[in-house]
Design a protein around this motif. Structure first.
Motif, PDB file in Angstrom:
ATOM      1  N   ALA A  82       0.827  -1.209   0.000  1.00 16.12           N
ATOM      2  CA  ALA A  82       0.000   0.000   0.000  1.00 16.12           C
ATOM      3  C   ALA A  82       0.862   1.261   0.000  1.00 16.12           C
ATOM      4  N   ASP A  83       1.901   1.289   0.833  1.00 11.67           N
ATOM      5  CA  ASP A  83       2.773   2.462   0.889  1.00 11.67           C
ATOM      6  C   ASP A  83       3.475   2.691  -0.451  1.00 11.67           C
ATOM      7  N   LYS A  84       3.902   1.601  -1.087  1.00 10.41           N
ATOM      8  CA  LYS A  84       4.563   1.724  -2.388  1.00 10.41           C
ATOM      9  C   LYS A  84       3.580   2.234  -3.439  1.00 10.41           C
ATOM     10  N   THR A  85       2.355   1.742  -3.407  1.00 14.08           N
ATOM     11  CA  THR A  85       1.337   2.189  -4.357  1.00 14.08           C
ATOM     12  C   THR A  85       1.098   3.685  -4.238  1.00 14.08           C
ATOM     13  N   ILE A  86       0.969   4.162  -3.006  1.00 16.75           N
ATOM     14  CA  ILE A  86       0.713   5.589  -2.786  1.00 16.75           C
ATOM     15  C   ILE A  86       1.918   6.428  -3.194  1.00 16.75           C
ATOM     16  N   ALA A  87       3.124   5.963  -2.883  1.00 23.33           N
ATOM     17  CA  ALA A  87       4.330   6.708  -3.252  1.00 23.33           C
ATOM     18  C   ALA A  87       4.417   6.864  -4.767  1.00 23.33           C
ATOM     19  N   GLU A  88       4.159   5.790  -5.514  1.00 21.26           N
ATOM     20  CA  GLU A  88       4.220   5.863  -6.977  1.00 21.26           C
ATOM     21  C   GLU A  88       3.087   6.720  -7.527  1.00 21.26           C
ATOM     22  N   ALA A  89       1.919   6.623  -6.913  1.00 24.56           N
ATOM     23  CA  ALA A  89       0.788   7.436  -7.361  1.00 24.56           C
ATOM     24  C   ALA A  89       1.093   8.927  -7.209  1.00 24.56           C
ATOM     25  N   LYS A  90       1.704   9.312  -6.097  1.00 24.13           N
ATOM     26  CA  LYS A  90       2.027  10.722  -5.873  1.00 24.13           C
ATOM     27  C   LYS A  90       3.011  11.241  -6.919  1.00 24.13           C
ATOM     28  N   VAL A  91       3.968  10.404  -7.285  1.00 28.99           N
ATOM     29  CA  VAL A  91       4.932  10.812  -8.315  1.00 28.99           C
ATOM     30  C   VAL A  91       4.207  11.060  -9.632  1.00 28.99           C
ATOM     31  N   MET A  92       3.350  10.127 -10.033  1.00 25.34           N
ATOM     32  CA  MET A  92       2.662  10.266 -11.324  1.00 25.34           C
ATOM     33  C   MET A  92       1.646  11.397 -11.333  1.00 25.34           C
ATOM     34  N   LEU A  93       1.047  11.666 -10.179  1.00 24.08           N
ATOM     35  CA  LEU A  93       0.073  12.759 -10.108  1.00 24.08           C
ATOM     36  C   LEU A  93       0.724  14.124 -10.305  1.00 24.08           C
ATOM     37  N   GLN A  94       2.016  14.191 -10.188  1.00 26.33           N
ATOM     38  CA  GLN A  94       2.714  15.452 -10.433  1.00 26.33           C
ATOM     39  C   GLN A  94       2.893  15.728 -11.914  1.00 26.33           C
ATOM     40  N   ASP A  95       2.609  14.737 -12.744  1.00 23.07           N
ATOM     41  CA  ASP A  95       2.700  14.912 -14.197  1.00 23.07           C
ATOM     42  C   ASP A  95       1.313  15.240 -14.731  1.00 23.07           C
ATOM     43  N   PRO A  96       1.045  16.514 -15.098  1.00 24.58           N
ATOM     44  CA  PRO A  96      -0.305  16.881 -15.548  1.00 24.58           C
ATOM     45  C   PRO A  96      -0.714  16.210 -16.852  1.00 24.58           C
ATOM     46  N   ALA A  97       0.260  15.621 -17.573  1.00 31.68           N
ATOM     47  CA  ALA A  97      -0.067  14.941 -18.829  1.00 31.68           C
ATOM     48  C   ALA A  97      -0.743  13.597 -18.593  1.00 31.68           C
ATOM     49  N   LEU A  98      -0.643  13.079 -17.369  1.00 41.55           N
ATOM     50  CA  LEU A  98      -1.255  11.786 -17.046  1.00 41.55           C
ATOM     51  C   LEU A  98      -2.615  12.006 -16.387  1.00 41.55           C
ATOM     52  N   SER A  99      -3.647  11.408 -16.939  1.00 41.54           N
ATOM     53  CA  SER A  99      -4.964  11.496 -16.312  1.00 41.54           C
ATOM     54  C   SER A  99      -5.027  10.563 -15.116  1.00 41.54           C
ATOM     55  N   VAL A 100      -5.973  10.823 -14.237  1.00 43.27           N
ATOM     56  CA  VAL A 100      -6.150   9.954 -13.076  1.00 43.27           C
ATOM     57  C   VAL A 100      -6.508   8.540 -13.536  1.00 43.27           C
ATOM     58  N   LYS A 101      -7.292   8.449 -14.596  1.00 48.35           N
ATOM     59  CA  LYS A 101      -7.658   7.141 -15.126  1.00 48.35           C
ATOM     60  C   LYS A 101      -6.429   6.370 -15.608  1.00 48.35           C
ATOM     61  N   GLY A 118      -2.497  -0.821 -11.843  1.00 50.10           N
ATOM     62  CA  GLY A 118      -3.179  -2.103 -11.776  1.00 50.10           C
ATOM     63  C   GLY A 118      -4.609  -2.062 -11.280  1.00 50.10           C
ATOM     64  N   PHE A 119      -5.201  -0.870 -11.183  1.00 50.90           N
ATOM     65  CA  PHE A 119      -6.601  -0.763 -10.756  1.00 50.90           C
ATOM     66  C   PHE A 119      -7.512  -0.921 -11.967  1.00 50.90           C
ATOM     67  N   LEU A 120      -8.574  -1.675 -11.826  1.00 51.80           N
ATOM     68  CA  LEU A 120      -9.489  -1.911 -12.936  1.00 51.80           C
ATOM     69  C   LEU A 120     -10.347  -0.697 -13.235  1.00 51.80           C
ATOM     70  N   GLU A 121     -10.664   0.073 -12.199  1.00 48.86           N
ATOM     71  CA  GLU A 121     -11.524   1.244 -12.353  1.00 48.86           C
ATOM     72  C   GLU A 121     -10.887   2.455 -11.680  1.00 48.86           C
ATOM     73  N   ALA A 122     -11.009   3.629 -12.311  1.00 49.68           N
ATOM     74  CA  ALA A 122     -10.463   4.856 -11.726  1.00 49.68           C
ATOM     75  C   ALA A 122     -11.097   5.183 -10.373  1.00 49.68           C
ATOM     76  N   PRO A 123     -12.436   4.999 -10.210  1.00 52.11           N
ATOM     77  CA  PRO A 123     -13.024   5.283  -8.884  1.00 52.11           C
ATOM     78  C   PRO A 123     -12.432   4.410  -7.778  1.00 52.11           C
ATOM     79  N   HIS A 124     -12.085   3.148  -8.116  1.00 56.25           N
ATOM     80  CA  HIS A 124     -11.463   2.273  -7.123  1.00 56.25           C
ATOM     81  C   HIS A 124     -10.122   2.852  -6.690  1.00 56.25           C
ATOM     82  N   PHE A 125      -9.341   3.329  -7.660  1.00 56.38           N
ATOM     83  CA  PHE A 125      -8.064   3.958  -7.336  1.00 56.38           C
ATOM     84  C   PHE A 125      -8.267   5.214  -6.491  1.00 56.38           C
TER      85      PHE A 125
END
Length: 307
Positions: A252-271, A278-285
Motif C-alpha cells: 500500500a505504501d509503495k502504491t501511494i508513493a508511486e501514485a504521488k509521483v505520477m500525479l505530479q505529471d499533468p499529462a497523465l490522467s487519473v484514469k 493495476g486498478f481496474l476502475e479509476a473510482p477504485h483507485f
C-alpha cells in the motif's frame, strides 16, 4: 516496554514525547533541524518506536546511545547514522552540542531525487547500517552539504524542493562513497534479513515494471512469497517481525508513493494512473488513494501544482 509504536513522521514522534514540533514541519516529506534546539534537558531517553521514514543523523559533537532492533551503538563526535523505515529503535542523549537530523519519506525521494532512486543508492534498502565515524575532512564535506540543505529548507525559493533534491543527490553520493562502495544489500545479514531485503527489491522492481507498462497486474502477498519459494505465512511473519509492517502495508505504501509521483505529471490522467498501477476502475483507485492519504488524487494534484 511497548515495541509497537509506529510513527509516520518526525512531528508525530516528537508530539508523542512532548517535544516541540515547530522546527520539524514534515508537509513536504522532508525535515531537517538541529537537535540542540529540541533537546535541552539531559539525559533524555526516547520511547521505543518504529519510524515510517528514512533518517540521517550527523553528529558534529554529542554523546549518547542508539538502539536499532537488538543492536546498541554509541553516539560520539563525527558519527553518521543512517536508518530506514521499519526498525525498532530507542535513542538516548547524554549531551548535544551540534547535531543535525534529516528525515525523509520514500515519496520525497522519488519526487525530488529520482524515480529510480534505489538503482544508484541500493544501500537505502538495507535494514541496519552500523554508524561510521568519519575523518575530520570527510565530516566537513557532509557538513557543508547538510548546512546548505537546511538553509534552502528555511528559504522560499519556488525551486526549493528541486534544489534540495539536487543537494540530497550529492549527500547520498558522499554517503555512498564513505560507507557503501561495492555494497549489495542482498548478501548481507542473516536469513531473515535477506528475505526482507529481497522482498524490498522485488517490490521496487515490480512497481517499476507496473509504472513503465511492462506488466499490468499488481502482485499479491502470495506472489511475493512465491518469488522467494516461501510459504506465504512465513514471508508475512518475517516481514512483520523484522519491519513492524505487514506485506500488505508495504504494498500500500509503495502504491501511494508511486501514485504521488505520477500525479505530479499533468499529462497523465487519473484514469491512466489508475490503469498503470493495476486498478481496474479509476473510482477504485481514487477511493484507495483517499483512504490512505485523506485526500483525492485530484486534490493532491491541485495542491502540488499550487506549491
Amino acid at each position: 516496554m511497548v515495541r509497537n509504536l509506529t510513527v509516520r513522521d518526525l512531528p508525530e514522534l516528537y508530539e508523542t514525547m512532548g517535544l516541540p514540533v515547530d522546527p520539524v514541519d514534515a508537509s513536504s516529506g522532508l525535515t531537517i533541524h538541529y537537535l540542540q534546539q529540541t533537546f535541552t534537558r539531559f539525559p533524555f531517553t526516547s520511547v521505543p518506536f518504529r519510524p515510517n521514514y528514512f533518517s540521517f543523523l550527523f553528529v558534529q559533537e554529542a554523546f549518547g546511545r542508539y538502539t536499532i532492533d537488538d543492536q546498541v551503538f554509541d553516539v560520539r563526535p563525527r558519527t553518521v547514522y543512517f536508518t530506514n523505515p521499519g526498525n525498532y529503535r530507542i535513542f538516548e542523549w547524554h549531551s548535544i552540542t551540534d547535531t543535525c537530523l534529516i528525515t525523509f519519506s520514500e515519496a520525497y525521494l522519488k519526487e525530488n531525487v529520482h524515480e529510480d532512486v534505489y538503482r544508484d543508492f541500493s544501500f537505502l534498502l538495507t535494514e541496519t547500517v552500523e554508524p561510521r565515524v568519519l575523518s575530520k575532512g570527510q565530516f566537513e564535506v557532509v557538513r557543508r552539504l547538510y548546512e546548505q540543505i537546511h538553509s534552502e529548507h528555511l528559504g522560499h525559493s519556488p525551486y526549493k524542493n528541486r534544489i534540495i533534491g539536487s543537494l540530497m543527490v550529492a549527500l547520498l553520493l558522499k554517503i555512498k562513497e564513505y560507507f557503501f562502495q561495492n555494497y549489495n544489500p542482498i548478501y548481507e545479514g542473516n536469513r531473515s534479513s535477506q528475505i526482507v531485503k529481497t522482498f524490498k527489491r522485488n517490490l521496487e522492481r515490480h512497481f517499476r515494471d507496473l509504472v513503465s507498462g511492462s506488466v499490468e497486474v499488481p502482485l499479491r502477498v502470495q506472489d511475493y512469497a512465491d518469488l522467494q519459494s516461501l510459504h506465504v505465512n512465513y514471508l508475512s511473519s518475517v516481514i512483520s517481525n523484522k519491519t513492524g509492517k505487514s506485506v500488505s502495508a508495504w504494498i500500500a505504501d509503495k502504491t501511494i508513493a508511486e501514485a504521488k509521483v505520477m500525479l505530479q505529471d499533468p499529462a497523465l490522467s487519473v484514469k491512466e494512473i489508475a490503469v498503470r498501477l493495476g486498478f481496474l476502475e479509476a473510482p477504485h483507485f481514487s477511493n484507495y488513494f483517499k483512504k490512505h492519504t485523506h485526500q483525492s488524487p485530484a486534490g493532491y494534484r491541485k495542491g502540488h501544482l499550487l506549491k
